[in-house]
Structures are given as C-alpha cells and as structure tokens.
Design a protein around this motif. Sequence first.
Motif, short mmCIF file in Angstrom:
data_model
loop_
_atom_site.label_atom_id
_atom_site.label_comp_id
_atom_site.label_asym_id
_atom_site.label_seq_id
_atom_site.Cartn_x
_atom_site.Cartn_y
_atom_site.Cartn_z
N VAL A 1 0.82 -1.21 0.00
CA VAL A 1 0.00 0.00 0.00
C VAL A 1 0.86 1.27 0.00
O VAL A 1 0.57 2.22 -0.74
N LEU B 1 0.57 4.17 -2.88
CA LEU B 1 0.12 5.54 -2.67
C LEU B 1 1.12 6.56 -3.22
O LEU B 1 0.74 7.59 -3.78
N HIS C 1 -9.95 -1.50 2.76
CA HIS C 1 -8.64 -1.05 2.31
C HIS C 1 -7.73 -2.25 2.02
O HIS C 1 -7.52 -3.10 2.88
N GLY C 2 -7.22 -2.34 0.80
CA GLY C 2 -6.32 -3.42 0.43
C GLY C 2 -6.98 -4.62 -0.21
O GLY C 2 -6.28 -5.54 -0.66
N ARG D 1 -12.29 7.24 -0.93
CA ARG D 1 -11.91 5.90 -1.36
C ARG D 1 -11.35 6.00 -2.76
O ARG D 1 -11.87 6.73 -3.60
N SER E 1 -9.12 -1.88 -4.02
CA SER E 1 -9.73 -0.86 -3.17
C SER E 1 -8.72 -0.28 -2.18
O SER E 1 -7.97 -1.03 -1.55
N LEU E 2 -8.75 1.05 -2.02
CA LEU E 2 -7.91 1.75 -1.05
C LEU E 2 -8.77 2.79 -0.34
O LEU E 2 -9.66 3.40 -0.94
#
Length: 215
Positions: free
Chosen positions: A32, A36, A174-175, A206, A149-150
């Motif tokens: 992650v 980002l 998340h993740g 999101r 998805s984050l």
Amino acid sequence: MDLLAGLEPPPPAREEIGPGAVLLRGWALPRVEDLLVTLAQVTAAAPFRRMMTPGGFEMSVAMTNCGPAGWVTDRSGYRYASQDPLTGLPWPPLPEIVRDLARVAAAEAGYAGFDPDACLINQYEPGARLTLHQDRDERDKGHPIVSLSLGLPATFQFGGLKRTDPVRRVALAHGDVVVWGGPSRLFHHGVLPLKDGVHPLLGARRINLTLRRAF
C-alpha cells in the motif's frame, strides 16, 4: 527462541463471490505505501476530474487513468482513448507496481497471463456512487477485470448478466482486490453511495483502481 521466525505469513482470505469471481481480502496491504506514492505521481500528471455521461450528467465519481488506454466518457459516448482529453498528452505510463499486482492477483484468481493496458482510477467522496453497469468497451472480453480498493470501506454490488438479476452486496475494505472474468466477465456491478468516514491514510475518500485489457 521464536518458532515463527522465517515463516511466511498466511495467505489472504479468499472468497468466491460468483462464477469466476474471487475476492482476495487484504491482498494488496503489503504494497500500500508504495502504491500511494505511485498514485500521487500519476494524479499529479493527470488530475482527477468528474466526467460527463452521454446523457449530459456529471458523474459523482472523479476519475483519471494511466496506461496506454484510458477510459473516458463525454456527450459523444463511452470509449477508450490513448490521450488525456484535458491535456492532449498520452496518459501517464502504467506503473510496474500496479501492473505486477494486477498480474499476480489475476493469476491467484485463476487467470494466468493477464497483461493489462488500462488502469482506471476512481476517487469516491462521501455520497459518490457507481450505478450498476457492464464493462463492455474492451475489444476482447476474454481477459479478466482486476479491481483494487484503497481508503474508506465501500459496498460493492455484483449482479448477473441481466440488470434485473439478483445483486450480491460485498463489503470491501482497504487493500481488498476483486477479480472477475470467464462466466462473470459481463456481470453487472456497481458501488453503493460511499458512507461518511475518515481513513488514516486517505482521509474522507476511497480510491479504486480497475485494471483491464482494452486494446
């Protein structure tokens, strides 16, 4: 003595959500931070924007793209384009970390050899939604779709070939990564309105990455 030293972590939870459709819970969490950083670079070059539908409505989800093919919509229709209509420049390259995650996730779900050329990046803020739809703009429907998805949790809707088919609601965190293809490749899917909240890394939003083979 630590008996757990050197052991690999357990595999992520795997859930079948439909024929040929797999949810890999927490699958992307180890990458992650790198993701980002990479996404910040992509969105600096091609900022998020709310596109117009062919019917003249502004979408509630803000979008951008990276890779050779970028999905766009305006009054002339839905399509893939090799250039960003805002700048006239090619979309930012598809980062290797994103491509590699998609390839490995697809293989984990049973779709070896996936090589995406399109990454649609959606940004949801509270209230934003994505109505039920099919992904039909790709030339070859034999390739799967990988969705990452984050940020804030969301409720993913996964239906069937007909819009009137029963819809399953799947909580995404998340993740999480969802992969679907084969018999479910043209299943209707969407996202219910995002609920209020604050994520420790992404704040009140999101971000979803959807990888496909478009050309």
